[in-house]
Write a protein that holds these residues in place. Structure first.
Motif, PDB file in Angstrom:
ATOM      1  N   LEU A   1       0.906  -1.138   0.155  1.00  0.00           N
ATOM      2  CA  LEU A   1       0.135  -0.074  -0.012  1.00  0.00           C
ATOM      3  C   LEU A   1       0.958   1.133   0.094  1.00  0.00           C
ATOM      4  O   LEU A   1       0.427   2.167  -0.547  1.00  0.00           O
ATOM      5  CB  LEU A   1      -0.999  -0.002   1.110  1.00  0.00           C
ATOM      6  N   GLY A   2       2.045   1.291   0.723  1.00  0.00           N
ATOM      7  CA  GLY A   2       2.919   2.366   0.910  1.00  0.00           C
ATOM      8  C   GLY A   2       3.342   2.352  -0.596  1.00  0.00           C
ATOM      9  O   GLY A   2       3.655   3.768  -1.230  1.00  0.00           O
ATOM     10  N   ALA A   3       3.774   1.646  -1.454  1.00  0.00           N
ATOM     11  CA  ALA A   3       4.221   1.799  -2.619  1.00  0.00           C
ATOM     12  C   ALA A   3       3.137   2.265  -3.669  1.00  0.00           C
ATOM     13  O   ALA A   3       3.611   3.142  -4.480  1.00  0.00           O
ATOM     14  CB  ALA A   3       4.953   0.433  -3.374  1.00  0.00           C
ATOM     15  N   ILE A   4       1.991   1.717  -3.450  1.00  0.00           N
ATOM     16  CA  ILE A   4       0.809   2.290  -4.393  1.00  0.00           C
ATOM     17  C   ILE A   4       0.777   3.867  -4.096  1.00  0.00           C
ATOM     18  O   ILE A   4       0.577   4.686  -4.929  1.00  0.00           O
ATOM     19  CB  ILE A   4      -0.468   1.505  -4.040  1.00  0.00           C
ATOM     20  N   ALA A   5       0.964   4.274  -2.754  1.00  0.00           N
ATOM     21  CA  ALA A   5       0.843   5.670  -2.585  1.00  0.00           C
ATOM     22  C   ALA A   5       1.838   6.400  -2.992  1.00  0.00           C
ATOM     23  O   ALA A   5       1.712   7.590  -3.666  1.00  0.00           O
ATOM     24  CB  ALA A   5       0.513   5.905  -0.795  1.00  0.00           C
ATOM     25  N   ALA A   6       3.099   5.877  -2.737  1.00  0.00           N
ATOM     26  CA  ALA A   6       4.227   6.566  -3.406  1.00  0.00           C
ATOM     27  C   ALA A   6       4.295   6.667  -4.944  1.00  0.00           C
ATOM     28  O   ALA A   6       4.746   7.741  -5.503  1.00  0.00           O
ATOM     29  CB  ALA A   6       5.469   5.819  -3.079  1.00  0.00           C
ATOM     30  N   ALA A   7       3.557   5.817  -5.725  1.00  0.00           N
ATOM     31  CA  ALA A   7       3.068   5.993  -6.968  1.00  0.00           C
ATOM     32  C   ALA A   7       2.033   6.931  -7.423  1.00  0.00           C
ATOM     33  O   ALA A   7       1.659   7.002  -8.613  1.00  0.00           O
ATOM     34  CB  ALA A   7       2.842   4.799  -7.704  1.00  0.00           C
ATOM     35  N   ASP A   8       1.540   7.798  -6.401  1.00  0.00           N
ATOM     36  CA  ASP A   8       0.573   8.673  -6.461  1.00  0.00           C
ATOM     37  C   ASP A   8      -0.796   7.866  -6.863  1.00  0.00           C
ATOM     38  O   ASP A   8      -1.590   8.187  -7.783  1.00  0.00           O
ATOM     39  CB  ASP A   8       0.894   9.823  -7.382  1.00  0.00           C
ATOM     40  N   TYR A   9      -0.870   6.583  -6.672  1.00  0.00           N
ATOM     41  CA  TYR A   9      -1.996   5.679  -6.828  1.00  0.00           C
ATOM     42  C   TYR A   9      -2.134   5.345  -8.439  1.00  0.00           C
ATOM     43  O   TYR A   9      -3.330   4.985  -8.810  1.00  0.00           O
ATOM     44  CB  TYR A   9      -3.332   6.247  -6.301  1.00  0.00           C
ATOM     45  N   ASP A  10      -1.084   5.609  -9.215  1.00  0.00           N
ATOM     46  CA  ASP A  10      -1.180   4.984 -10.669  1.00  0.00           C
ATOM     47  C   ASP A  10      -0.579   3.729 -10.578  1.00  0.00           C
ATOM     48  O   ASP A  10       0.718   3.413 -10.807  1.00  0.00           O
ATOM     49  CB  ASP A  10      -0.423   6.048 -11.329  1.00  0.00           C
ATOM     50  N   VAL A  11      -1.516   2.796 -10.877  1.00  0.00           N
ATOM     51  CA  VAL A  11      -1.278   1.461 -10.760  1.00  0.00           C
ATOM     52  C   VAL A  11      -1.208   0.785 -12.329  1.00  0.00           C
ATOM     53  O   VAL A  11      -1.088  -0.244 -12.461  1.00  0.00           O
ATOM     54  CB  VAL A  11      -2.088   0.614  -9.859  1.00  0.00           C
ATOM     55  N   LEU A  12      -1.767   1.708 -13.046  1.00  0.00           N
ATOM     56  CA  LEU A  12      -2.009   1.223 -14.479  1.00  0.00           C
ATOM     57  C   LEU A  12      -0.735   0.885 -15.081  1.00  0.00           C
ATOM     58  O   LEU A  12      -0.662   0.001 -15.957  1.00  0.00           O
ATOM     59  CB  LEU A  12      -2.789   2.251 -15.601  1.00  0.00           C
ATOM     60  N   PRO A  13       0.386   1.348 -14.993  1.00  0.00           N
ATOM     61  CA  PRO A  13       1.717   1.053 -15.996  1.00  0.00           C
ATOM     62  C   PRO A  13       2.199  -0.423 -15.409  1.00  0.00           C
ATOM     63  O   PRO A  13       3.035  -0.988 -15.878  1.00  0.00           O
ATOM     64  CB  PRO A  13       2.687   1.819 -15.309  1.00  0.00           C
ATOM     65  N   GLY A  14       1.587  -0.735 -14.334  1.00  0.00           N
ATOM     66  CA  GLY A  14       2.026  -2.124 -13.506  1.00  0.00           C
ATOM     67  C   GLY A  14       2.070  -1.958 -12.105  1.00  0.00           C
ATOM     68  O   GLY A  14       1.948  -0.886 -11.517  1.00  0.00           O
ATOM     69  N   PRO A  15       2.231  -2.995 -11.253  1.00  0.00           N
ATOM     70  CA  PRO A  15       2.134  -2.977  -9.960  1.00  0.00           C
ATOM     71  C   PRO A  15       3.192  -2.160  -9.378  1.00  0.00           C
ATOM     72  O   PRO A  15       4.589  -2.602  -9.568  1.00  0.00           O
ATOM     73  CB  PRO A  15       2.559  -4.639  -9.552  1.00  0.00           C
ATOM     74  N   PRO A  16       3.091  -1.100  -8.653  1.00  0.00           N
ATOM     75  CA  PRO A  16       4.186  -0.352  -7.947  1.00  0.00           C
ATOM     76  C   PRO A  16       4.711  -1.391  -7.009  1.00  0.00           C
ATOM     77  O   PRO A  16       4.444  -2.182  -6.356  1.00  0.00           O
ATOM     78  CB  PRO A  16       3.291   0.523  -7.036  1.00  0.00           C
ATOM     79  N   ARG A  17       6.115  -1.408  -6.943  1.00  0.00           N
ATOM     80  CA  ARG A  17       7.056  -2.258  -6.212  1.00  0.00           C
ATOM     81  C   ARG A  17       7.417  -1.512  -4.943  1.00  0.00           C
ATOM     82  O   ARG A  17       8.149  -0.338  -5.018  1.00  0.00           O
ATOM     83  CB  ARG A  17       8.213  -2.952  -6.880  1.00  0.00           C
TER      84      ARG A  17
END
Length: 300
Positions: A266-282
């Motif tokens: 969840l922290g990685a998703i937040a760090a990606a500004d919730y943009d999950v479409l390019p692929g799973p934030p790691r």
């Protein structure tokens, strides 16, 4: 459900078990007693294989279908494969299963006095994936997680001999949260399979169309929707986190790892500004270790 890694033709078990390395937290880490590691990997082998059947990710060559007694002409029919797999699962409890991963599971079932129900739930979830590709409400999604995720936590408790009603309740919250996190990580991959695990009610609320999920990057509405679902997952993790404090020793570290894995994702998703479409934030190992420490101290 889950991130697939290429399987190895000719060895129905090896490619399936190799995918353990792709999970958010190690399935059977080194610090556990050997007997627990053996039993947890046997359970994982079942769960991973049924997901591979449901996702069409079996090793090429049809070896799994042959082992399950499925005719070559039906080897691509996932519902037929799932029915055959369920029949072989039942042999774990009253006979000799055909598939090597189910034969590997049989000693664990006997040693830990496991029941068929959680295994049947995982099969039912994958059967549902063949028939249901959209979820209208969050409650509908929770009902799916009851089949697709919660049985795994219940099996971990059963294998480690720590089942109580309160622990089951907390475990269910953690497992549902982890399933939602996985859905958020895999929005693009799931859409490629014509599946959407974001509730339709929430998509309407945030003015998100299905076409928006097919973009290369997420717009503001999609990011807001993902942030909303991420908070739901975070709340469920917090609800389930007291499970960690209810056990001791190495099991405490294992369960802290599951909770921390969800929080780190969840922290990685937040760090990606919730943009999950390019692929799973790691997330990195440092973030995971930090979350393990916070969870063990009961600060999260």
């Amino acid at each position: 459900m889950g991130t697939a890694r290429p399987a190895h033709a000719g060895d129905p078990g090896h490619g399936t078990l190799a995918k353990a390395a792709d999970e958010n937290f190690p399935v059977a880490p080194f610090f556990l007693p050997r007997a627990w590691r053996t039993d947890l990997m046997a359970v994982y082998g079942f769960a991973r294989l049924v997901d591979d059947i449901g996702d069409g990710d079996l090793a090429p060559g049809g070896a799994d279908a042959r082992l399950l007694g499925v005719a070559p002409g039906e080897a691509q029919d996932r519902l037929v494969l799932l029915d055959a797999f369920e029949a072989d699962l039942r042999r774990v409890f009253d006979g000799t299963p055909r598939h090597p991963l189910l034969r590997r599971l049989q000693p664990t079932v006997r040693r830990c006095s496991l029941t068929p129900e959680p295994f049947l739930g995982l099969i039912a979830a994958n059967r549902q994936d063949q028939l249901v590709s959209r979820y209208e409400t969050f409650d509908d999604l929770l009902a799916y997680c009851e089949l697709s995720a919660n049985p795994v936590g219940r099996l971990v408790l059963a294998v480690t001999g720590t089942t109580t009603p309160e622990r089951i309740r907390r475990s269910d919250a953690v497992c549902t949260a982890l399933q939602i996190v996985e859905h958020l990580q895999d929005v693009a991959e799931d859409l490629g399979r014509d599946r959407i695990y974001l509730p339709a009610d929430d998509m309407k609320r945030f003015h998100v169309q299905e076409a928006d999920l097919a973009a290369k990057t997420a717009g503001a509405s999609v990011r807001a929707l993902v942030a909303y679902e991420a908070q739901r997952a975070r709340d469920l993790l917090n609800e389930g986190a007291p499970l960690v404090g209810s056990v001791h020793g190495r099991l405490k570290l294992l369960l802290a790892g599951f909770v921390a894995g969800g929080r780190a994702a969840l922290g990685a998703i937040a760090a990606a500004d919730y943009d999950v479409l390019p692929g799973p934030p790691r997330h990195g190992k440092l973030r995971l270790l930090r979350e393990v420490g916070v969870t063990l101290r009961g600060e999260g």
